[in-house]
Write a protein that holds these residues in place. Structure first.
Motif, PDB file in Angstrom:
ATOM      1  N   VAL A 114       5.585   4.314  77.688  1.00  0.00           N
ATOM      2  CA  VAL A 114       4.611   3.835  76.980  1.00  0.00           C
ATOM      3  C   VAL A 114       4.391   5.401  75.907  1.00  0.00           C
ATOM      4  CG1 VAL A 114       1.804   5.044  76.670  1.00  0.00           C
ATOM      5  CG2 VAL A 114       2.880   3.806  78.593  1.00  0.00           C
ATOM      6  N   LEU A 115       5.437   6.490  76.790  1.00  0.00           N
ATOM      7  CA  LEU A 115       5.253   7.206  75.204  1.00  0.00           C
ATOM      8  C   LEU A 115       6.398   7.174  74.301  1.00  0.00           C
ATOM      9  CD1 LEU A 115       5.659  10.380  77.078  1.00  0.00           C
ATOM     10  CD2 LEU A 115       3.626   9.946  75.738  1.00  0.00           C
ATOM     11  N   LEU A 154       7.103   3.718  73.838  1.00  0.00           N
ATOM     12  CA  LEU A 154       6.930   2.269  73.197  1.00  0.00           C
ATOM     13  C   LEU A 154       5.515   3.058  71.669  1.00  0.00           C
ATOM     14  CD1 LEU A 154       6.635  -0.315  73.291  1.00  0.00           C
ATOM     15  CD2 LEU A 154       4.716  -0.428  74.096  1.00  0.00           C
ATOM     16  N   GLY A 155       4.582   3.652  71.996  1.00  0.00           N
ATOM     17  CA  GLY A 155       3.814   5.035  71.193  1.00  0.00           C
ATOM     18  C   GLY A 155       4.425   5.184  70.057  1.00  0.00           C
ATOM     19  N   PHE A 156       5.840   5.869  69.975  1.00  0.00           N
ATOM     20  CA  PHE A 156       6.395   6.262  69.029  1.00  0.00           C
ATOM     21  C   PHE A 156       7.566   5.660  67.699  1.00  0.00           C
ATOM     22  CE2 PHE A 156       4.311   9.990  70.938  1.00  0.00           C
ATOM     23  CZ  PHE A 156       3.881  10.854  70.032  1.00  0.00           C
ATOM     24  N   PHE A 175       6.602   2.815  66.901  1.00  0.00           N
ATOM     25  CA  PHE A 175       5.553   2.577  66.304  1.00  0.00           C
ATOM     26  C   PHE A 175       4.897   3.304  64.882  1.00  0.00           C
ATOM     27  CE2 PHE A 175       4.630  -0.682  69.113  1.00  0.00           C
ATOM     28  CZ  PHE A 175       4.797  -2.083  68.436  1.00  0.00           C
ATOM     29  N   SER A 176       5.236   4.331  65.433  1.00  0.00           N
ATOM     30  CA  SER A 176       5.347   5.770  64.485  1.00  0.00           C
ATOM     31  C   SER A 176       6.104   6.069  63.216  1.00  0.00           C
ATOM     32  CB  SER A 176       4.780   7.261  64.903  1.00  0.00           C
ATOM     33  OG  SER A 176       5.849   7.678  65.197  1.00  0.00           O
ATOM     34  N   GLY A 234       8.046   4.148  61.183  1.00  0.00           N
ATOM     35  CA  GLY A 234       7.802   3.667  60.314  1.00  0.00           C
ATOM     36  C   GLY A 234       7.893   4.230  58.784  1.00  0.00           C
ATOM     37  N   ASP A 235       7.486   4.098  57.624  1.00  0.00           N
ATOM     38  CA  ASP A 235       8.126   5.073  56.487  1.00  0.00           C
ATOM     39  C   ASP A 235       6.536   4.550  55.989  1.00  0.00           C
ATOM     40  OD1 ASP A 235       7.651   6.304  54.165  1.00  0.00           O
ATOM     41  OD2 ASP A 235       9.685   5.473  53.915  1.00  0.00           O
ATOM     42  N   LEU A 236       5.874   5.777  55.864  1.00  0.00           N
ATOM     43  CA  LEU A 236       4.233   5.391  55.194  1.00  0.00           C
ATOM     44  C   LEU A 236       4.237   4.970  53.696  1.00  0.00           C
ATOM     45  CD1 LEU A 236       2.339   8.934  57.468  1.00  0.00           C
ATOM     46  CD2 LEU A 236       1.797   6.194  57.828  1.00  0.00           C
ATOM     47  N   ASP A 237       4.941   5.979  53.653  1.00  0.00           N
ATOM     48  CA  ASP A 237       4.779   5.519  51.973  1.00  0.00           C
ATOM     49  C   ASP A 237       5.028   3.436  51.781  1.00  0.00           C
ATOM     50  OD1 ASP A 237       4.227   7.884  51.409  1.00  0.00           O
ATOM     51  OD2 ASP A 237       6.722   7.682  50.762  1.00  0.00           O
ATOM     52  N   LEU A 254       4.633   1.777  53.438  1.00  0.00           N
ATOM     53  CA  LEU A 254       2.829   0.830  53.766  1.00  0.00           C
ATOM     54  C   LEU A 254       1.984   0.458  52.928  1.00  0.00           C
ATOM     55  CD1 LEU A 254       1.843   2.146  57.497  1.00  0.00           C
ATOM     56  CD2 LEU A 254       2.794   0.244  56.238  1.00  0.00           C
ATOM     57  N   ASN A 255       2.176   1.339  51.494  1.00  0.00           N
ATOM     58  CA  ASN A 255       0.709   1.323  50.520  1.00  0.00           C
ATOM     59  C   ASN A 255       1.426   0.263  49.022  1.00  0.00           C
ATOM     60  OD1 ASN A 255      -1.164   2.474  49.931  1.00  0.00           O
ATOM     61  ND2 ASN A 255      -0.385   3.779  48.349  1.00  0.00           N
ATOM     62  N   VAL A 280      -1.526   7.378  66.305  1.00  0.00           N
ATOM     63  CA  VAL A 280      -1.135   6.495  65.302  1.00  0.00           C
ATOM     64  C   VAL A 280      -1.718   5.508  65.425  1.00  0.00           C
ATOM     65  CG1 VAL A 280       1.034   5.099  64.542  1.00  0.00           C
ATOM     66  CG2 VAL A 280       1.100   7.494  65.808  1.00  0.00           C
ATOM     67  N   ARG A 290      -2.579   1.803  62.583  1.00  0.00           N
ATOM     68  CA  ARG A 290      -2.098   1.067  61.718  1.00  0.00           C
ATOM     69  C   ARG A 290      -3.399  -0.287  61.251  1.00  0.00           C
ATOM     70  NH1 ARG A 290       0.728   4.494  61.493  1.00  0.00           N
ATOM     71  NH2 ARG A 290       3.156   5.484  61.173  1.00  0.00           N
ATOM     72  N   SER A 322      -1.091   7.085  54.536  1.00  0.00           N
ATOM     73  CA  SER A 322       0.231   6.400  53.861  1.00  0.00           C
ATOM     74  C   SER A 322      -0.068   6.134  52.145  1.00  0.00           C
ATOM     75  CB  SER A 322       0.431   4.783  54.622  1.00  0.00           C
ATOM     76  OG  SER A 322      -0.724   4.160  54.163  1.00  0.00           O
TER      77      SER A 322
END
Lengths: 493, 1085
Positions: free
Chosen positions: A8-9, A11-13, A15-16, A18-21, A23-24, B582, B584, B652
């Motif tokens: 679970v851990l 899996l969670g991380f 997804f985290s 990815g590069d946040l930038d 996304l914008n 997290v 999204r 983001s």
């Protein structure tokens, strides 16, 4: 058990990570655009606002008293505040025309030298310059002193978002700079290399046409400045005159399409809307009927007056300008006017010939005599609207039309015929009326003000650009921001 | 929740079991409900000081052995715990009453942390699920109105419209101000997809807010966290307050439990909220038409060679000729070949049936069935609910189906798996058009109507051939609509339909690491796809069109939480959480439409476009926020609690350099009653204080510039610079919140209160600030501005009467929020929040509350009297009318109420219960375009009554007509100028043309009888004999029954344009209030 938790851990991380930038980013909008597309868009937007009959912005035909309104006569009595018209027009000119031209320039300059011929780049800049000069004259002619900027003008602050509260410049200074820019652009334009090509909606990049358009614009500016001693109008006009339009083929216009959203805006407001807001105004109908003007059937519909007369009789009959009018009682704008493909005109040969006639009368050395230019102007207008030559000849021979015998001084003769010829170019008709003071138009009984001689500044300028707005008042004659305040070239005679 | 608590209590009993003394005696007894005397099964009976306990059986009977002289404790969730010394008794029957205010009540707070009331150091309020499920409002959010302090709920009257939920005032200038909804820990999107045109009253449909997808039948309880301190753990979105919904977890029934619920509800239009028409004058804008009187068209309709009087069909106002039954006039139906009146005239009188006859009864039916069960290993529930509604307008339906499944299972002693899946399917058809638009018949009826039009004749005309036979022909010789369609054509042909399919839920694993630490991992998802299609049929007044809008929303949340809860020693406890989240969010949509009209009639597909279509609008946007947080609550002797929270977010939508931000909160709760245990009058007393900050990120895609793409001009591609300038240097905005509160309860909890003061400042707001157009833009994103909200919230409860089985309970809540825009961008003192028609703006102006109405005002003299224009009688069209302010941005109203409040009275006798709720909003203004235009057009009785001289005001001056406006002349004397308001000059005289904006700004106060619920539970004694039933409840419910007081004429002051900023405070085409009455039956088996 721990396996489950760990997975679970993990899996969670996962997804985290990815590069946040990224996304914008906006994947559905272009981050870059070819300069030509912005140039073309500016041309279209400018044609739209000059051609529009929308009560929220394009009220030119009402200001020139060529149309009257039916039920809602607010704009006909010069209530231009309720619909925020000065704000809307100002926004379109700066945001939708000048900003796109400015962005087009930026993008031209940004193209990597590997991918553009330097002369082509310069040619594109010159086309932008000429379009900008045209657009700026429109803004000045509507408002007077305005925020301005140009590559050759120091201190201008317009169109710079880093300075969201730009200061206002003297209208005379702007005109001066525009004349310099126009000359420079025409000089630098290179006949042998491409410019914007098909992105140019006026001439598809044709060099000769642009030189003629530039000179016609210069002629126009020179004539507009005729009563302003600070400018040498004579020299400007004489320099331009040999290179101006020589036929309707030279006209600077956009040919609208037959499908929305690229139709003539008049079609949108009168036909697509299904509304009955406008009828022809008695002001112009009475004049063209009296002159038996052969353009009348093209411009207006006939109306059955049997309810008034008792017998069936079809006539051209204009609604009373300024009143509420019954739509069914009066003539409407004719088929040619409401044609979706009717062109939107920046400048035409007719206008140029009227300027030349006036120039002769003012003693400028532009060749020909006033009568010939006057006749050429009327003839070209009638040609444009498809009138037979025989009818044109008859019209020109009428004593109340013929230059030698028509009433009044040259201003009245030219003013009246020009106002008629500019029937579908309301902005131009209004501007020339302001300058020539003919024909004599009077404010209707219910008018809230005199006929506007300019637009007041938008309300937003008062609230968002307060300090500069207040300074701008000192640049206006009398220091007041009113519709009755004259533009600097509108010198009382 | 109760079930879990019961399990816990039982567990405690078992674990702490001690052997008892030898001199035990056996005590038996029966526990009954104090309300109705019915037996209570499942009541815990424990010998005090031991773990020796039992539970009552189905008949409420128990048997227990206890030492002589000991005390028995009787407890049951929701009832008042009793301690009774047994003395020498061997039998002990106990009636148990409801606990008025349960201090041991557990509330679910941020991130699912459960806290008792005493532990809470901030304001939170709980509403029982039955409060929303019983009243059967289609949107459960509406049922909260008036029940919570600090929460302003504004509901539009359109069917399925979006409800505005704002907690403690609007904080963000242009961002989202809606409360966050969280269902069982899953944040639920509550956006609406309404267009900006819709929100500014220019037309379009209100598709509702997405929180309406929550099944009211599945709600166990609702907790509202109001302040930032309470909600900071939720991160950025929490500054608007959080509505935490806990769904049902099974009733604790062993085996299979079944609950069936059914209800029917009928609505009727409240006439006091609809226009009344003048009945003296007919269609027209004046007297400038064809016949000699000027009132009529003059045509030979019947072909007899003589001209006839024809009403000016193109005119949508009623300043026409005076009605005269001796006059024969041809109306619109004379030009409808299918009409019995084809080429025939009518006597000239007002229509027999005005538009109010178009409304029908709304009918709502709802049914639900829930299966549940539980064992020591866990629980499950499976529910299905369906809701069918037909609205007051013809051809309107709204269908909702919900399926809810939830289950928890103990895999081992330490590991529990929980999952929840919720499915909803919302289908709308014929939602009402809103705002100023031809699809909104209220605009037509209230603003632009001809009093000659009989709505029943229009109905018959439409149904004869399903064509657009309108009263509003462009001309008798041009029988197409000019401004308005036949109203029935509008409803049956120009309708929308929509569908939203939604799934939300989570799976989680909880591992008990030690007795005081457990770890939870959770993945939750909220996703829906939405489809909306809108139609304008061929033959409509506007260009025929078909458009479709598809939107997909997805939000994932990944959570890892470590919860701990430990008694450090006998004085100190510590509990808290450390977690990571997290988030999204992904939104994509596409909007396509035909271009220039349709070709084939009633064929609604994009390919039926007349001209090549314009490229559809596509939107794709992502937002990611990564957060880590920690919270610790340290308790001292059940008396002092200190709560500390910190959170760090990385978002983001902010530039890399500024995208990480931290924020703290700290709270202190002091239960001073613990020090005053001798004061028997005092049950509980608590003082609390807290401070919190919450950071917030920018809207997605507001950093980098992109281009707009107008439709190509032929083959020439066009691009355009955007009108809003993005800003690559944005930084997070921040809300700073302070709150303090005081709560006490007395006399065995019969009376209690809770008072809270709060102050929140939101600073560095990210706003698209308007700039001078001379900069080339409309707006620019900047960090600027500060908004302050401060106010008081009071809740009071009392049980004034409790005699035997009868009780009367009162709950009061009251909120006063004061809102102020402290600053905006440098040099800017106003921000337009919403621009409406007719020069009306709702602004945020520095020094004023958020949401002031601006426009023109009257001109006042020194004494504050309205001045009349008495200059230049000859040449002044405004002579005798009001002077209007030169400035068009005068503040003429404020949309914020002075206070809001609710009073709920509940009377109970045994299992009969009657409760009613009065919901009040005091103050706040609303601008009515309906009045501004409708008065202009001469629709209302005010435009056709008698004048100050006692004569019909529409008479000519010569006939004693005219109107004297209430005001003073320039010399200060009372106005005596009689203005001609006859047909020739009447249009606009009472409406927008001759009056300033201020004239149509009304006080939006109301006092409403919001809710009446009469319920009856069959006594257990009866139900017990009715196998298989275990419970039967019947209730009669009324909603929005009576507007006891209002100041806005002809409309419901609460109606607005739906949820969003500055969407209330302006009415155009307002829908009437609908009074709902219905009944509801619930069977448990």
């Amino acid at each position: 058990m721990k396996k489950i938790i760990i997975s679970v851990l993990a899996l969670g991380f996962l997804f985290s990570c990815g590069d946040l930038d990224e996304l914008n980013d906006n994947p559905k909008k272009a981050a870059d655009a070819p300069a030509g597309t912005l140039f073309a868009n500016a041309q279209k937007n400018l044609a739209d606002i000059l051609t529009s009959a929308n009560v929220n912005r394009g009220i030119w035909r009402l200001l020139a008293q060529q149309w009257a309104e039916t039920t809602y006569n607010d704009e006909s009595v010069y209530d231009i505040a309720t619909r925020n018209i000065p704000q809307n027009v100002w926004g379109i000119l700066y945001r939708d025309v000048l900003k796109d031209l400015e962005t087009s320039r930026t993008n031209v300059l940004a193209v990597d030298p590997l991918f553009i011929d330097e002369t082509v780049r310069q040619n594109q800049i010159q086309l932008i310059e000429i379009m900008e000069v045209y657009a700026w004259t429109v803004v000045v002619n509507i408002y007077g002193p305005i925020p301005y900027s140009s590559p050759t003008y120091s201190g201008g602050q317009a169109l710079d978002i880093e300075n969201p509260s730009p200061k206002y410049e003297k209208a005379e200074d702007i005109y001066k700079d525009l004349l310099t820019r126009l000359d420079a652009a025409m000089t630098k334009l290179d006949a042998d290399k491409d410019n914007f090509g098909d992105y140019d909606l006026l001439y598809k990049g044709d060099y000769d046409s642009w030189i003629k358009f530039g000179n016609s614009l210069k002629l126009k500016m020179g004539m507009i400045l005729a009563d302003v001693p600070a400018f040498n109008s004579k020299a400007i006009v004489e320099a331009a005159a040999p290179h101006v339009f020589t036929s309707n083929d030279d006209n600077a216009l956009i040919r609208y399409k037959d499908t929305p959203p690229n139709t003539n805006p008049v079609w949108v407001d009168l036909i697509q809307s299904g509304r009955h807001d406008f009828v022809a105004a008695n002001t112009i109908v009475d004049v063209v009927v009296a002159l038996e003007d052969p353009r009348t059937p093209v411009w207006f519909t006939e109306v059955d007056t049997s309810s008034e007369e008792g017998v069936e009789k079809f006539v051209y009959w204009g609604g009373i300008y300024g009143n509420k009018n019954s739509y069914s009682k009066f003539s409407h704008p004719g088929d040619a006017i409401i044609d979706p493909t009717q062109a939107g005109v920046f400048m035409d040969y007719t206008e140029v010939e009227f300027y030349l006639a006036e120039a002769v009368e003012r003693g400028y050395n532009v060749g020909g005599d006033a009568e010939t230019h006057y006749n050429n102007a009327i003839t070209s207008s009638m040609n444009y609207w498809g009138v037979d030559q025989a009818d044109i000849d008859t019209y020109l021979d009428r004593p109340d039309v013929a230059y030698a015998t028509a009433d009044g001084n040259y201003k009245e003769k030219i003013g009246t015929q020009k106002w008629i010829a500019m029937y579908n170019r309301g902005y131009e008709a209004w501007t020339e009326w302001r300058r020539l003071d003919y024909p004599v138009l009077v404010a209707p009984d219910l008018a809230l003000t005199d006929i506007p001689l300019r637009f007041p500044y938008p309300v937003n300028e008062q609230t968002l650009n307060t300090a500069n707005y207040n300074t701008a008042l000192s640049l206006l004659p009398g220091g007041v921001d009113k519709v009755s305040t004259r533009i600097f070239w509108d010198v009382p005679q | 929740m109760r079930r879990i608590l019961q399990l816990c209590l039982t567990a405690v009993c078992v674990v702490a079991f001690y052997a008892s003394y030898a001199q035990d005696r056996t005590i038996t007894g029966r526990i009954t409900s104090a309300d109705d005397g019915s037996p209570l099964p499942g009541v815990n009976v424990v010998v005090k000081g031991t773990t020796n306990g039992t539970v009552t059986d189905v008949n409420g009977k128990y048997t227990i052995t206890a030492p002589a002289g000991s005390t028995l404790i009787f407890s049951f969730i929701g009832l008042k715990t009793q301690e009774i010394a047994i003395g020498e008794r061997s039998a002990l029957d106990v009636p148990m009453g409801q606990d008025a205010q349960q201090l041991s009540e557990v509330l679910v707070t941020a991130q699912g942390i459960e806290k008792t009331k005493n532990e809470l150091a901030y304001s939170a309020q709980k509403v029982d699920g039955s409060a929303v499920s019983q009243t059967r409002d289609n949107n459960f959010v509406n049922a909260l109105s008036g029940k919570l302090a600090g929460v302003q709920i504004t509901r539009p009257n359109s069917m399925g419209g979006s409800t505005n939920v704002v907690i403690r005032g609007n904080k963000s200038l242009t961002g989202n101000n809606q409360a966050l909804f969280v269902v069982d820990g899953v944040p639920i999107d509550n956006s609406n997809t309404n267009t900006t045109d819709q929100a500014s009253g220019r037309g379009g449909y209100d598709y509702g807010n997405a929180a309406a997808d929550i099944n009211p039948d599945d709600i166990e309880s609702i907790n509202v966290l109001k302040g930032a301190a309470a909600s900071a753990l939720y991160g950025s979105r929490a500054s608007n307050g959080v509505v935490i919904i806990t769904t049902k977890k099974g009733r604790g029934t062993k085996g299979l439990g079944v609950t069936f619920n059914g209800g029917v509800n009928v609505g009727t239009v409240d006439k006091s909220t609809f226009i009344k028409y003048q009945n003296k004058y007919g269609q027209g804008y004046g007297n400038y038409y064809e016949d000699p009187s000027g009132f009529f068209l003059s045509r030979d309709v019947d072909g007899d060679g003589v001209r006839d009087l024809v009403t000016p069909t193109s005119e949508d106002a009623s300043w026409g000729a005076p009605f005269d039954p001796t006059k024969q006039v041809y109306l619109w139906d004379a030009f409808d070949p299918a009409s019995p009146y084809y080429k025939k005239s009518h006597p000239f009188v007002a229509a027999k049936n005005d538009p109010s006859k178009m409304f029908q009864h709304s009918v709502q039916q709802s049914y639900s069935v829930m299966l549940d069960g539980s064992s020591e290993k866990g629980y499950y529930k499976l529910g299905y609910s369906t809701n069918r509604e037909t609205g007051i307008m013809p051809n309107s339906t709204l269908k909702k189906d919900f399926v809810n499944f939830g289950s928890s299972y103990k895999l081992t002693d330490k590991l529990t798996a929980t999952a929840s899946v919720n499915f909803s399917n919302i289908r709308g058809n014929g939602r009402y058009g809103t705002g100023y638009n031809d699809t909104n018949l209220m605009t037509n009826f209230r603003q632009w109507w001809a009093t000659t039009t009989d709505i029943k004749d229009q109905e018959a005309a439409y149904f004869r051939n399903h064509k657009n036979i309108t009263w509003n022909w462009a001309d008798p010789d041009e029988t197409k609509p000019i401004y308005w369609d036949n109203p029935y054509f509008t409803r049956w042909e120009n309708y929308e339909d929509d569908n939203r399919l939604r799934y939300f839920g989570y799976t989680s694993l909880n591992y008990k690491l030690t007795s005081w630490i457990d770890v939870t991992g959770r993945i939750s998802l909220d996703t829906y796809s939405e489809f909306q299609e809108e139609r304008q049929a061929l033959g409509s007044v506007t260009t025929s069109q078909y458009s479709r809008f598809n939107r997909r929303f997805k939000e994932y949340n990944y959570d890892l939480m470590v919860n701990f809860n430990k008694e450090l020693n006998e004085n100190f406890t510590i509990k808290g959480i450390v977690g990571a989240n997290v988030r999204r969010t992904h939104i994509e949509s596409i909007n396509a439409s035909t271009n220039g009209g349709l070709v084939v009639d009633r064929y609604y597909a994009i390919e039926n476009t007349k001209n090549p279509i314009i490229a559809p609008t596509e939107i794709e946007s992502d937002l990611g926020v990564d957060g880590i947080y920690a919270n610790a609550s340290i308790g001292y002797k059940n008396m002092l609690y200190l709560d500390l929270t910190g959170r760090r977010d990385q978002a983001s939508s902010l530039p890399k350099a500024n995208n990480t931000y931290y924020y703290p909160s700290t709270s202190l709760s002091f239960v001073f009653s613990e020090l005053m245990k001798d004061a028997t009058w005092l049950n509980n007393g608590k003082f609390r204080i807290n401070y919190a900050e919450v950071g917030n990120t920018a809207p997605a895609q507001s950093l980098k510039d992109v281009y707009d793409k107008p439709t190509a001009f032929g083959t020439v591609t066009l691009f355009s610079a955007q009108s809003t300038k993005n800003n690559p240097n944005l930084k997070p905005e921040r809300t700073k919140s302070f709150e303090t509160g005081f709560e006490m309860s007395f006399i065995e909890d019969r009376v209690g209160f809770d008072v809270t003061y709060y102050k929140q400042n939101t600073v560095d707001q990210i706003v698209p600030a308007a700039v001078s157009n001379a900069s080339g833009y409309d707006k620019k994103f900047i960090n600027a501005g500060e908004v302050r909200n401060q106010g008081f919230e009071v809740t009071l409860y009392a049980v004034p009467v409790q005699i035997g089985a009868f009780s009367w309970k009162v709950n009061v809540n009251w909120t006063r929020n004061r809102n102020m825009v402290l600053s905006l961008a440098p040099g800017i003192n106003a921000l337009q929040l919403n621009t409406f028609q007719n020069g009306v703006n709702i602004d945020a102006a520095v020094g004023s509350p958020y949401g002031v109405i601006r426009g023109t005002d009257y001109v006042y003299n020194d004494k504050g009297q309205r001045m009349i224009d008495d200059s230049d009688p000859e040449n002044n069209a405004n002579y005798g009318h009001y002077l209007k302010s030169a400035a068009s941005n005068v503040i003429v109203g404020n949309v914020n109420p002075d206070w809001i409040g609710g009073v709920q009275n509940t009377f109970k006798y045994k299992s009969l219960s009657l409760s009613f709720l009065i919901d009040t909003k005091h103050g706040g203004s609303v601008y009515s375009l309906d009045m501004a235009y409708g008065l202009s057009g001469g629709l209302y009785p005010e435009t056709a009554g008698l004048n100050q001289m006692g004569n019909p005001l529409r008479n000519s001056l010569a006939q004693g007509g005219g109107w004297i406006y209430d005001g003073v002349l320039s010399d200060g004397t009372k106005n005596n100028i009689v203005v001609d308001v006859s047909a020739q000059n009447g249009y606009g005289a009472f409406g927008t043309d001759y009056n300033p904006t201020r004239a149509f700004v009304y006080d939006a106060s109301f006092v409403k009888l919001r809710e009446v619920v009469f319920s009856y539970s069959l006594p257990q004694s009866i139900v017990a004999r009715m196998a298989p039933f275990k419970g039967i409840d019947v209730s009669l419910v009324g909603r929005n029954l009576w507007i006891i007081h209002k100041n806005l004429p002809y409309a419901d002051p609460e109606d607005g344009l739906g949820s969003g900023n500055a969407t209330n405070g302006f009415q155009s085409g307002a829908y009437p209030n609908v009074r709902n009455m219905g009944f509801n039956v619930r069977f448990k088996f």
